[in-house]
Design an enzyme around this catalytic site. Structure first.
Site, PDB file in Angstrom:
ATOM      1  CG  HIS A 170      -7.288  -1.308  -4.174  1.00 52.27           C
ATOM      2  ND1 HIS A 170      -6.393  -2.334  -4.215  1.00 52.27           N
ATOM      3  CD2 HIS A 170      -6.593  -0.222  -3.778  1.00 52.27           C
ATOM      4  CE1 HIS A 170      -5.203  -1.897  -3.845  1.00 52.27           C
ATOM      5  NE2 HIS A 170      -5.292  -0.618  -3.583  1.00 52.27           N
ATOM      6  CG  ASP A 183      -1.274   2.065   6.107  1.00 50.52           C
ATOM      7  OD1 ASP A 183      -1.226   1.828   7.337  1.00 50.52           O
ATOM      8  OD2 ASP A 183      -1.413   3.205   5.642  1.00 50.52           O
ATOM      9  CG  ASP A 233      -4.081  -5.610  -6.159  1.00 48.99           C
ATOM     10  OD1 ASP A 233      -2.853  -5.574  -5.931  1.00 48.99           O
ATOM     11  OD2 ASP A 233      -4.880  -4.777  -5.709  1.00 48.99           O
ATOM     12  CG  ASP A 256      -8.694  -5.176  -6.140  1.00 45.01           C
ATOM     13  OD1 ASP A 256      -9.498  -5.932  -6.716  1.00 45.01           O
ATOM     14  OD2 ASP A 256      -8.558  -3.980  -6.416  1.00 45.01           O
ATOM     15  CG  HIS A 268      -2.040  -0.942   1.116  1.00 41.03           C
ATOM     16  ND1 HIS A 268      -2.552  -1.622   2.196  1.00 41.03           N
ATOM     17  CD2 HIS A 268      -2.776  -1.329   0.046  1.00 41.03           C
ATOM     18  CE1 HIS A 268      -3.555  -2.380   1.801  1.00 41.03           C
ATOM     19  NE2 HIS A 268      -3.704  -2.224   0.501  1.00 41.03           N
ATOM     20  NE  ARG A 315     -12.289 -17.392  -2.182  1.00 43.58           N
ATOM     21  CZ  ARG A 315     -12.004 -18.036  -3.317  1.00 43.58           C
ATOM     22  NH1 ARG A 315     -11.045 -17.606  -4.108  1.00 43.58           N
ATOM     23  NH2 ARG A 315     -12.656 -19.125  -3.663  1.00 43.58           N
ATOM     24  N   GLY A 364      -1.790  -1.764  -8.799  1.00 40.89           N
ATOM     25  CA  GLY A 364      -2.756  -2.626  -8.108  1.00 40.89           C
ATOM     26  C   GLY A 364      -4.205  -2.360  -8.474  1.00 40.89           C
TER      27      GLY A 364
END
Length: 132
Positions: A97, A90, A70, A100, A17, A106, A65
């Site tokens: 997002h 962060d 991402d 994402d 981030h 996951r 990203g």
């Protein structure tokens, strides 16, 4: 699941981030000798920052990203082309997002991919991968 611990080239994705990009670049600088022979993938701005600091590294910059980087990392995970994901998140900033971030988390879990979100965890994961 990734199984590239047989001495082949280490394949690592690097994402951060905005407020964590400096921390990731510093971590990569600290661990550059271990990453010099690795194939690195990074989202756009993060990869550019790392490349500016350490042009000797073999880094492939994907899209930013939020613009699909991402998802490109996610595809690499699904295709078994990564050995680890280092995503410095962060927790104090709003994440526009966030879906994402959740998707990458996951996928890392589904594919049993080592996944580090901080400098200390990334160091332990890298050491484990190197010592296989």
């Amino acid at each position: 699941m990734s199984n590239n611990l047989s001495g082949d080239t280490l394949r690592v994705a690097l994402v951060a981030h905005d407020q964590k990009k400096d921390a990731l670049v510093a971590w990569v600088e600290t661990n550059a000798e271990h990453l010099e022979s690795a194939q690195l993938y990074a989202t756009g701005t993060t990869g550019s920052r790392i490349n500016d600091a350490l042009p000797v590294l073999n880094i492939h910059c994907l899209k930013s990203g939020p613009l699909g980087g991402d998802q490109q990392i996610g595809a690499l995970i699904c295709e078994g082309k990564l050995d680890a994901l280092f995503f410095f998140i962060d927790p104090m900033s709003p994440m526009p997002h966030d879906v994402d971030v959740k998707a990458l988390s996951r996928l890392a879990i589904v594919y049993d991919l080592p996944f580090a979100n901080s400098q200390s965890t990334a160091t332990y994961v890298l050491k484990g991968l190197l010592n296989g």
